[in-house]
Design a protein around this motif. Structure first.
Motif, PDB file in Angstrom:
ATOM      1  N   ASP A  45      35.772  29.347 -50.032  1.00 41.23           N
ATOM      2  CA  ASP A  45      36.603  29.459 -48.831  1.00 41.23           C
ATOM      3  C   ASP A  45      36.153  30.700 -48.074  1.00 41.23           C
ATOM      4  N   PHE A  46      35.334  30.498 -47.027  1.00 36.95           N
ATOM      5  CA  PHE A  46      34.860  31.603 -46.198  1.00 36.95           C
ATOM      6  C   PHE A  46      35.940  31.881 -45.160  1.00 36.95           C
ATOM      7  N   SER A  47      36.616  33.019 -45.299  1.00 40.05           N
ATOM      8  CA  SER A  47      37.770  33.282 -44.442  1.00 40.05           C
ATOM      9  C   SER A  47      37.884  34.750 -44.086  1.00 40.05           C
ATOM     10  N   ALA A  48      38.744  35.003 -43.103  1.00 42.30           N
ATOM     11  CA  ALA A  48      39.058  36.366 -42.696  1.00 42.30           C
ATOM     12  C   ALA A  48      40.572  36.490 -42.607  1.00 42.30           C
ATOM     13  N   THR A  49      41.072  37.659 -42.944  1.00 45.19           N
ATOM     14  CA  THR A  49      42.522  37.861 -42.963  1.00 45.19           C
ATOM     15  C   THR A  49      43.142  37.698 -41.585  1.00 45.19           C
ATOM     16  N   TRP A  50      42.393  37.935 -40.534  1.00 45.43           N
ATOM     17  CA  TRP A  50      42.896  37.878 -39.171  1.00 45.43           C
ATOM     18  C   TRP A  50      42.711  36.512 -38.513  1.00 45.43           C
ATOM     19  N   CYS A  51      42.148  35.553 -39.222  1.00 38.77           N
ATOM     20  CA  CYS A  51      41.785  34.244 -38.665  1.00 38.77           C
ATOM     21  C   CYS A  51      42.941  33.249 -38.805  1.00 38.77           C
ATOM     22  N   GLY A  52      43.429  32.750 -37.682  1.00 36.31           N
ATOM     23  CA  GLY A  52      44.525  31.787 -37.697  1.00 36.31           C
ATOM     24  C   GLY A  52      44.147  30.462 -38.340  1.00 36.31           C
ATOM     25  N   THR A  53      42.946  29.986 -38.077  1.00 35.46           N
ATOM     26  CA  THR A  53      42.485  28.741 -38.687  1.00 35.46           C
ATOM     27  C   THR A  53      42.379  28.892 -40.198  1.00 35.46           C
ATOM     28  N   CYS A  54      41.895  30.044 -40.631  1.00 38.22           N
ATOM     29  CA  CYS A  54      41.787  30.322 -42.072  1.00 38.22           C
ATOM     30  C   CYS A  54      43.166  30.307 -42.733  1.00 38.22           C
ATOM     31  N   ALA A  55      44.145  30.888 -42.053  1.00 39.55           N
ATOM     32  CA  ALA A  55      45.510  30.911 -42.594  1.00 39.55           C
ATOM     33  C   ALA A  55      46.063  29.491 -42.700  1.00 39.55           C
ATOM     34  N   ALA A  56      45.787  28.653 -41.705  1.00 38.03           N
ATOM     35  CA  ALA A  56      46.244  27.261 -41.752  1.00 38.03           C
ATOM     36  C   ALA A  56      45.575  26.520 -42.910  1.00 38.03           C
ATOM     37  N   ARG A  99      33.515  31.779 -40.057  1.00 44.80           N
ATOM     38  CA  ARG A  99      34.666  31.828 -40.964  1.00 44.80           C
ATOM     39  C   ARG A  99      35.377  30.478 -40.851  1.00 44.80           C
ATOM     40  N   SER A 100      36.347  30.243 -41.675  1.00 38.60           N
ATOM     41  CA  SER A 100      37.081  28.972 -41.762  1.00 38.60           C
ATOM     42  C   SER A 100      36.162  27.812 -42.157  1.00 38.60           C
ATOM     43  N   THR A 101      35.197  28.126 -43.027  1.00 38.92           N
ATOM     44  CA  THR A 101      34.321  27.101 -43.583  1.00 38.92           C
ATOM     45  C   THR A 101      34.654  26.949 -45.061  1.00 38.92           C
ATOM     46  N   LEU A 102      34.846  25.712 -45.488  1.00 39.91           N
ATOM     47  CA  LEU A 102      35.133  25.379 -46.885  1.00 39.91           C
ATOM     48  C   LEU A 102      33.948  24.592 -47.420  1.00 39.91           C
ATOM     49  N   VAL A 103      33.455  24.972 -48.605  1.00 37.64           N
ATOM     50  CA  VAL A 103      32.281  24.326 -49.185  1.00 37.64           C
ATOM     51  C   VAL A 103      32.536  24.068 -50.665  1.00 37.64           C
ATOM     52  N   VAL A 104      32.138  22.876 -51.131  1.00 45.43           N
ATOM     53  CA  VAL A 104      32.215  22.546 -52.553  1.00 45.43           C
ATOM     54  C   VAL A 104      30.791  22.395 -53.086  1.00 45.43           C
ATOM     55  N   LEU A 105      30.527  23.084 -54.207  1.00 44.97           N
ATOM     56  CA  LEU A 105      29.214  23.063 -54.836  1.00 44.97           C
ATOM     57  C   LEU A 105      29.323  22.711 -56.311  1.00 44.97           C
ATOM     58  N   LYS A 106      28.292  22.030 -56.795  1.00 44.52           N
ATOM     59  CA  LYS A 106      28.137  21.818 -58.236  1.00 44.52           C
ATOM     60  C   LYS A 106      26.649  21.917 -58.526  1.00 44.52           C
ATOM     61  N   ASP A 108      23.123  22.859 -58.100  1.00 38.37           N
ATOM     62  CA  ASP A 108      22.415  23.274 -56.887  1.00 38.37           C
ATOM     63  C   ASP A 108      22.684  22.330 -55.718  1.00 38.37           C
ATOM     64  N   LYS A 109      23.783  21.552 -55.827  1.00 36.69           N
ATOM     65  CA  LYS A 109      24.094  20.573 -54.780  1.00 36.69           C
ATOM     66  C   LYS A 109      25.388  20.910 -54.046  1.00 36.69           C
ATOM     67  N   GLU A 110      25.343  20.739 -52.737  1.00 36.53           N
ATOM     68  CA  GLU A 110      26.549  20.842 -51.936  1.00 36.53           C
ATOM     69  C   GLU A 110      27.186  19.455 -51.896  1.00 36.53           C
ATOM     70  N   LEU A 111      28.445  19.374 -52.303  1.00 35.47           N
ATOM     71  CA  LEU A 111      29.145  18.099 -52.360  1.00 35.47           C
ATOM     72  C   LEU A 111      29.953  17.800 -51.108  1.00 35.47           C
ATOM     73  N   GLY A 112      30.255  18.827 -50.339  1.00 34.53           N
ATOM     74  CA  GLY A 112      31.026  18.615 -49.118  1.00 34.53           C
ATOM     75  C   GLY A 112      31.304  19.922 -48.418  1.00 34.53           C
ATOM     76  N   ARG A 113      31.700  19.788 -47.141  1.00 36.51           N
ATOM     77  CA  ARG A 113      31.937  20.972 -46.316  1.00 36.51           C
ATOM     78  C   ARG A 113      32.883  20.610 -45.183  1.00 36.51           C
ATOM     79  N   ILE A 114      33.737  21.546 -44.838  1.00 33.85           N
ATOM     80  CA  ILE A 114      34.609  21.433 -43.669  1.00 33.85           C
ATOM     81  C   ILE A 114      34.445  22.732 -42.879  1.00 33.85           C
ATOM     82  N   VAL A 115      34.202  22.600 -41.582  1.00 32.41           N
ATOM     83  CA  VAL A 115      34.092  23.770 -40.718  1.00 32.41           C
ATOM     84  C   VAL A 115      35.246  23.741 -39.721  1.00 32.41           C
TER      85      VAL A 115
END
Length: 136
Positions: A45-56, A99-106, A108-115
């Motif tokens: 979870d790539f986020s910042a404390t000041w980011c509204g999207t990250c908080a959501a 910021r507000s990027t979510l990534v799932v890894l297993k 050496d593979k990326e399984l999914g991402r939401i930006v």
């Protein structure tokens, strides 16, 4: 620890139930790679404390985790502070655009991402992808 981090941490500790916060770890360099090397599925979870999207996103993730304890049992949740590591090796290697990027890894593979997405159904689908990979 600087003042901003202390205030953010204090606020988070007050507002987040202990059971949930205990399963999310703050990123330090090499942490994700170690977890992946040991066979774990990692939810970044790539986020910042000041980011509204990250908080959501955080509210949705915590709600889903509280609804299904299997997420915490099987997935390693790592919060990557964008202010500290947005230009770091991990972010650059994964080509994290913001910021507000979510990534799932297993492995050496990326399984999914939401930006910058906050829809519960899409975040649930990403978490279910991680859970499926972790339990298969």
């Amino acid at each position: 620890m600087n003042r901003r981090d202390f205030i953010a941490l204090s606020t988070a500790a007050t507002l987040t139930p202990i059971a949930l916060s205990a399963k999310v770890v703050d990123y330090t360099p090499g942490m994700a790679q170690k977890a992946l090397a040991s066979g774990k599925v990692v939810f970044l979870d790539f986020s910042a404390t000041w980011c509204g999207t990250c908080a959501a996103q955080d509210r949705v993730i915590n709600a889903l985790r509280s609804e299904n304890p299997d997420y915490d049992t099987n997935i390693t949740f790592i919060k990557v502070d964008w202010d500290d590591y947005g230009n770091g090796k991990l972010s650059n290697a994964l080509k994290i655009p913001r910021r507000s990027t979510l990534v799932v890894l297993k492995g050496d593979k990326e399984l999914g991402r939401i930006v910058a997405g906050t829809a519960k159904n899409k975040i649930k689908k990403l978490m279910d992808t991680a859970l499926s990979a972790a339990t298969s």
